[in-house]
Design a protein around this motif. Sequence first.
Motif, PDB file in Angstrom:
ATOM      1  N   ALA A 121     -18.638  18.230  18.470  1.00  0.00           N
ATOM      2  CA  ALA A 121     -18.486  17.244  17.395  1.00  0.00           C
ATOM      3  C   ALA A 121     -19.732  17.250  16.525  1.00  0.00           C
ATOM      4  CB  ALA A 121     -18.252  15.851  17.978  1.00  0.00           C
ATOM      5  N   TYR A 122     -19.532  16.999  15.242  1.00  0.00           N
ATOM      6  CA  TYR A 122     -20.625  17.046  14.283  1.00  0.00           C
ATOM      7  C   TYR A 122     -20.508  15.885  13.309  1.00  0.00           C
ATOM      8  CZ  TYR A 122     -20.604  21.810  16.050  1.00  0.00           C
ATOM      9  OH  TYR A 122     -20.598  22.896  16.864  1.00  0.00           O
ATOM     10  N   LEU A 123     -21.666  15.391  12.861  1.00  0.00           N
ATOM     11  CA  LEU A 123     -21.704  14.350  11.840  1.00  0.00           C
ATOM     12  C   LEU A 123     -22.089  15.007  10.521  1.00  0.00           C
ATOM     13  CD1 LEU A 123     -21.505  11.308  11.166  1.00  0.00           C
ATOM     14  CD2 LEU A 123     -23.978  11.172  11.561  1.00  0.00           C
ATOM     15  N   LEU A 124     -21.210  14.904   9.546  1.00  0.00           N
ATOM     16  CA  LEU A 124     -21.428  15.506   8.233  1.00  0.00           C
ATOM     17  C   LEU A 124     -21.826  14.413   7.247  1.00  0.00           C
ATOM     18  CD1 LEU A 124     -21.075  18.175   6.530  1.00  0.00           C
ATOM     19  CD2 LEU A 124     -18.840  17.257   5.888  1.00  0.00           C
ATOM     20  N   THR A 125     -22.944  14.602   6.581  1.00  0.00           N
ATOM     21  CA  THR A 125     -23.419  13.677   5.547  1.00  0.00           C
ATOM     22  C   THR A 125     -23.298  14.371   4.197  1.00  0.00           C
ATOM     23  OG1 THR A 125     -25.026  12.765   7.098  1.00  0.00           O
ATOM     24  CG2 THR A 125     -25.341  12.245   4.773  1.00  0.00           C
ATOM     25  N   ALA A 126     -22.753  13.665   3.221  1.00  0.00           N
ATOM     26  CA  ALA A 126     -22.548  14.256   1.890  1.00  0.00           C
ATOM     27  C   ALA A 126     -23.271  13.433   0.825  1.00  0.00           C
ATOM     28  CB  ALA A 126     -21.061  14.332   1.567  1.00  0.00           C
ATOM     29  N   GLU A 127     -23.828  14.125  -0.124  1.00  0.00           N
ATOM     30  CA  GLU A 127     -24.471  13.462  -1.267  1.00  0.00           C
ATOM     31  C   GLU A 127     -24.039  14.186  -2.533  1.00  0.00           C
ATOM     32  OE1 GLU A 127     -28.898  12.678  -3.247  1.00  0.00           O
ATOM     33  OE2 GLU A 127     -28.714  13.751  -1.343  1.00  0.00           O
ATOM     34  N   ASP A 128     -23.568  13.433  -3.510  1.00  0.00           N
ATOM     35  CA  ASP A 128     -23.187  14.023  -4.792  1.00  0.00           C
ATOM     36  C   ASP A 128     -24.448  14.223  -5.631  1.00  0.00           C
ATOM     37  OD1 ASP A 128     -22.321  14.351  -7.545  1.00  0.00           O
ATOM     38  OD2 ASP A 128     -20.338  13.762  -6.873  1.00  0.00           O
ATOM     39  N   ILE A 129     -24.747  15.469  -5.947  1.00  0.00           N
ATOM     40  CA  ILE A 129     -25.944  15.772  -6.740  1.00  0.00           C
ATOM     41  C   ILE A 129     -25.568  16.322  -8.116  1.00  0.00           C
ATOM     42  CG2 ILE A 129     -27.428  16.126  -4.732  1.00  0.00           C
ATOM     43  CD1 ILE A 129     -27.082  19.159  -5.212  1.00  0.00           C
ATOM     44  N   SER A 130     -24.372  15.990  -8.579  1.00  0.00           N
ATOM     45  CA  SER A 130     -23.911  16.488  -9.871  1.00  0.00           C
ATOM     46  C   SER A 130     -24.835  16.058 -11.010  1.00  0.00           C
ATOM     47  CB  SER A 130     -22.491  15.997 -10.150  1.00  0.00           C
ATOM     48  OG  SER A 130     -21.606  16.400  -9.139  1.00  0.00           O
TER      49      SER A 130
END
Length: 294
Positions: free
Chosen positions: A99-108
């Motif tokens: 299992a993995y924790l994915l963190t996302a950030e919008d850098i557009s």
Amino acid sequence: MSLFAAVFHTLKTPLAVITGRGASMQFDRVNKAFSDLVGCSEDELKGLPPSRLFSSWNEEALMVTERSEIFMLRQTSRPREPQHLLLTIDEVADTTEAAYLLTAEDISARTWIDAMSKTERVLQSGILNENLVIERYFRSTTSPILDPNLRIEEESLQKFFDDADQERLVSAIKHATLHQRMDQIVVQTKPLANNVQLELHITFCPFFNGDGSLLHYGFIITNIHSVSEPADPSVTLKVLMARCYISAQQLSLATGISLQTISKLRNGKIGKPQRQTALLIASQLNVLPQDIWP
């Protein structure tokens, strides 16, 4: 709903739990911020392989790099341009299956600022939230204009402008948001430190989540004029240096004038330089000496 699930879903950082390895990787759960970001509900994402959502998905690269990779979102419902995301993945320990924790950030917005910097002389730039509060402010490293001690981040953009220009600015931003496009405006600040008043040429662009909701705005300042009367020579010098995109060190090398002298002129510790010094600086900045030191 468990306490963990309640907290997980209310966190503002976009998060997803991914299970499996390699080709069997799939979304197990996501929080609301992640759903909003990608424009898909938790039910739509559950069981979906990440490679179906992100272009160039490469879990091996994510596993070995300390820095997150930039990915382009494939599935978008409304944004004008593809979203640029910064992804970080961390393995969750002590689980029965991988299992993995994915963190996302919008850098557009930051990507847009960087792209604009290649075609424009960007003097200052930053990111505003949906309430026009400055989330991030990027000071010029070439020739900063504003006092470095001046509080910028977490302040409302409107704080820096008089009432008439506040209305014009807000109206222009709302219009750009409605039409999902970049726009420009010229506005004057309120008197700032040392009673300095500036005219700013601002370009701004709205950015949206995958679900079509407004995320934030990117902005750049491409030109600055001092409108203070009488103009403070030190402020005029800073403004001209910024417009020419030249730092104190670069000006020193170009003119042969010591960096210490230029710094004192910029800080107002020297009111008016000797004639030859004034000529050299003015010539490098494409103005007459009296344009800086009346």
